[in-house]
Design an enzyme around this catalytic site. Structure first.
Site, PDB file in Angstrom:
ATOM      1  N   SER A   1      29.920  28.832 -25.974  1.00  0.00           N
ATOM      2  CA  SER A   1      28.899  29.678 -26.593  1.00  0.00           C
ATOM      3  C   SER A   1      28.424  29.173 -27.953  1.00  0.00           C
ATOM      4  CB  SER A   1      29.392  31.119 -26.725  1.00  0.00           C
ATOM      5  OG  SER A   1      30.430  31.198 -27.670  1.00  0.00           O
TER       6      SER A   1
ATOM      7  N   LYS B   1      30.981  33.527 -33.557  1.00  0.00           N
ATOM      8  CA  LYS B   1      29.516  33.545 -33.462  1.00  0.00           C
ATOM      9  C   LYS B   1      28.923  33.546 -34.868  1.00  0.00           C
ATOM     10  CE  LYS B   1      29.253  34.377 -28.926  1.00  0.00           C
ATOM     11  NZ  LYS B   1      30.610  33.967 -28.572  1.00  0.00           N
TER      12      LYS B   1
END
Length: 142
Positions: free
Chosen positions: A19, A57
């Site tokens: 990701s 993230k």
């Protein structure tokens, strides 16, 4: 824990998934994270969701809305948007360094921006044997 020449407590986290691969954070990289409960918008953070799901993230907060933004070449990874008044979203730490383990169990330090000095260090040739003990980093990485 990792010993560095700046105050604070650090921990290592092994990456699973893709990701954040567009930010050069790849599967099995070792991340060095400074424990802290606050990051600026746009910084890469380790975040706990509902006290059971940790993720790495880019972090953004506007009011009670928290957006965790992946940086991936895989289109399956979409922004995660939470209402912090309804979902427990807790910053655990801020990314300080990415390490890549190669087959010889050497730690190859990948080029990283030193935020305090605003300089770049190419340290890709620095190697240290992984011994399972605490990793002691040279002063340039504080």
């Amino acid at each position: 824990l990792v010993e560095v020449n700046s105050p604070g407590e650090y921990f290592a986290l092994r990456v699973q998934g893709d990701s954040m691969n567009a930010a050069h954070i790849f599967e099995n990289n070792l991340l060095i994270v400074r424990k802290q409960d606050f990051v600026e918008n746009g910084e890469i953070a380790v975040v706990m969701i509902d006290d059971n799901d940790a993720t790495v993230k880019r972090f953004y907060r506007q009011g009670s809305t928290v957006t965790l933004m992946p940086q991936s070449t895989n289109p399956q990874h979409l922004p995660q948007i939470y209402d912090a008044s309804q979902t427990a979203v807790r910053v655990i730490g801020k990314l300080r360094m990415r390490l890549c383990l190669n087959e010889g169990m050497k730690l190859d330090f990948i080029m990283r921006r030193t935020e305090r000095r605003g300089e770049e260090y190419d340290i890709s040739n620095f190697e240290e044997r992984a011994s399972g003990k605490d990793l002691h980093l040279p002063p340039a990485f504080a």
